[in-house]
Design an enzyme around this catalytic site. Structure first.
Site, mmCIF file in Angstrom:
data_model
loop_
_atom_site.group_PDB
_atom_site.id
_atom_site.type_symbol
_atom_site.label_atom_id
_atom_site.label_comp_id
_atom_site.label_asym_id
_atom_site.label_seq_id
_atom_site.Cartn_x
_atom_site.Cartn_y
_atom_site.Cartn_z
ATOM 1 N N PRO A 132 40.382 30.041 8.921
ATOM 2 C CG PRO A 132 41.802 29.450 7.147
ATOM 3 C CD PRO A 132 41.098 30.621 7.765
ATOM 4 N N GLY A 135 37.433 29.505 14.411
ATOM 5 C CA GLY A 135 36.327 28.921 15.139
ATOM 6 C C GLY A 135 35.338 29.991 15.566
ATOM 7 C CB SER A 136 33.125 30.260 18.430
ATOM 8 O OG SER A 136 32.396 29.179 17.888
ATOM 9 C CD GLU A 256 20.498 40.171 18.032
ATOM 10 O OE1 GLU A 256 19.538 40.956 17.902
ATOM 11 O OE2 GLU A 256 21.461 40.389 18.781
ATOM 12 N NE ARG A 284 9.295 -2.682 7.979
ATOM 13 C CZ ARG A 284 9.624 -3.882 7.564
ATOM 14 N NH1 ARG A 284 8.953 -4.432 6.549
ATOM 15 N NH2 ARG A 284 10.614 -4.543 8.118
ATOM 16 C CB ILE A 353 10.427 5.612 12.328
ATOM 17 C CG1 ILE A 353 10.023 6.034 13.745
ATOM 18 C CG2 ILE A 353 9.194 5.186 11.530
ATOM 19 C CD1 ILE A 353 9.153 7.270 13.796
ATOM 20 C CD GLU A 379 24.632 32.134 10.724
ATOM 21 O OE1 GLU A 379 25.643 32.688 11.185
ATOM 22 O OE2 GLU A 379 24.165 32.408 9.613
ATOM 23 C CB ALA A 382 25.029 23.618 21.280
ATOM 24 C CD GLU A 383 29.191 23.012 22.693
ATOM 25 O OE1 GLU A 383 28.802 21.883 23.011
ATOM 26 O OE2 GLU A 383 29.171 23.428 21.512
#
Length: 401
Positions: A132, A135-136, A256, A284, A353, A379, A382-383
């Site tokens: 909890p 985090g990372s 990985e 459309r 679209i 997994e 981005a950071e």
């Protein structure tokens, strides 16, 4: 097969497997995915079909009853499945990571006990690393396993456990300080424990509770839960690999390949979003012609298709690097980062679209729009990927002054 996201150099067997999976996705997943997702219903019939296809044992060696296929084959199958419904690929992914960790790091007894039943889909895997407040920052794990005779006693709370309710074998990462002197680096005092349990919710074995499903914005159908250990006793022979202190490295090895999987999921969702966008754009009509004939929409379709191609190429490269036995954390991090970001962008463009209809639950793009954000954090965010990429680049391009 679609004109996009083709993979060169595949064997006849790989092509046959992918053709079979794609046919299954088109016939058994896409027609029911949105309805099941809106009901947050576990896709049992789909899962049973995947078991019959042998996908739960795709990468498990033939000696243990699996198909013995490569990570590339698996990733391409995941791409196809995620194209149909990303949640189904999640059900397989956690199972696959545990099987991979057993294959790579398990004792012979552990391999013989679990892998044949995992290949048949009789034992379903899940892995548990996050907590909890974690985090990372994996080094901040507080769950603990303490040796007591021939057993370990596990205590702690884990979070974001995919397949928490349906799994019967969970690889759980805990601290285990015994045998590691004070001051030992946190990642050197972690152990992976193989915890067997009954499927379901509540107390699934003495000392182990799986609360109900976490209600999520998207990624529905698959059960995501907490895992609470309170005096959970497991035998010492359920330490993965038989030796404590190796859990961090075992988990990172699994993550990985999991990053390649998430990249493949991003590719699959993006490809489906492109298919929906390019199809709707030809149906459309505005200002007297199909919107696909408007230059603004053609530019958007061109950008979307290019992103699908680029993400697929990077995912394939990362999988092939791992299959070759080489270190692939750089390639996996790049593939996961690019595929998840491009997936979000392609889905949003397809949503645009569709115009107002994209906001309607009658249209499939609405589901994809809610599913894509999960890939941005699954997994590793981005950071985190950028940190991995940056550090590896500095290793490779060390300044020689």
């Amino acid at each position: 097969m679609s004109r996009l996201a083709q993979t060169a150099g595949l064997t006849d067997i790989q092509q046959e497997i992918l053709s079979t999976v794609r046919d299954f996705v088109d016939k058994e997943i896409i027609p029911v995915a949105t309805d099941l997702e809106h009901r947050d219903e576990y896709p049992q019939q789909i899962v049973d079909g995947l078991k019959e296809l042998g996908l739960f044992g795709l990468m498990i060696p033939e000696e243990y009853g699996g198909l013995g296929e490569s990570l590339l084959t698996y990733a391409l199958c995941v791409e196809e499945i995620a194209r149909g419904w990303m949640s189904v690929s999640g059900i397989i992914n956690t199972h696959f990571i545990v099987a991979y960790m057993l294959k790579q790091h398990g004792t012979q007894e552990q391999k013989e006990t679990f892998l044949p039943r995992m290949a048949a889909g009789e034992v379903r895997g899940a892995f548990s690393m996050s907590e909890p407040g974690l985090g990372s920052d994996v080094s901040a794990i507080t769950s603990k396993g303490v040796k007591d005779g021939d057993e370990y006693v596990l205590n702690g709370q884990k979070m974001w456990l995919t397949n928490g309710g349906t799994s019967t074998l969970v690889a759980v990462l805990c601290r285990s300080d015994e045998g590691h002197p004070e001051g030992t680096a946190p990642h050197k005092s972690m152990t992976t424990f193989l915890v067997e349990k009954e499927p379901g919710f509540g107390e699934v074995r003495p000392g182990l509770t799986i609360p109900g499903k976490i209600d999520k914005m998207g990624y529905k159908g698959v059960d995501t839960t907490e895992l609470i250990m309170d005096g959970l006793r497991i035998p010492a022979n359920r330490v993965l690999g038989g030796t404590t202190g190796r859990g961090f490295y075992q988990m990172m090895d699994g993550v990985e390949v999991g990053r390649v999987n998430v990249a493949a999921r991003g590719c699959g969702v993006a490809q489906r979003a492109f298919e929906l966008g390019v199809s709707y754009a030809q149906q459309r009509h505005t200002f007297g012609k199909a919107i696909a004939q408007h230059q603004a929409i053609q530019f958007k379709l061109a950008e979307m298709a290019t992103k699908v191609e680029a993400a697929h190429a990077m995912m394939v490269n990362a999988a092939r690097k791992k299959d070759s036995g080489e270190r692939n954390d750089l390639e996996a991090g790049m593939a996961k980062y690019l595929a998840s970001e491009y997936c979000k962008e392609v889905v949003e463009d397809a949503f645009r679209i569709h115009g107002g209809y994209g906001f309607s639950k009658e249209y499939e793009i609405e589901r994809l729009y809610r599913e894509a954000p999960m890939l941005l954090i699954g997994e590793g965010t981005a950071e985190i990927q950028k940190m991995i990429i940056g550090r590896r680049l500095l290793e490779e391009y060390r300044f020689q002054g």
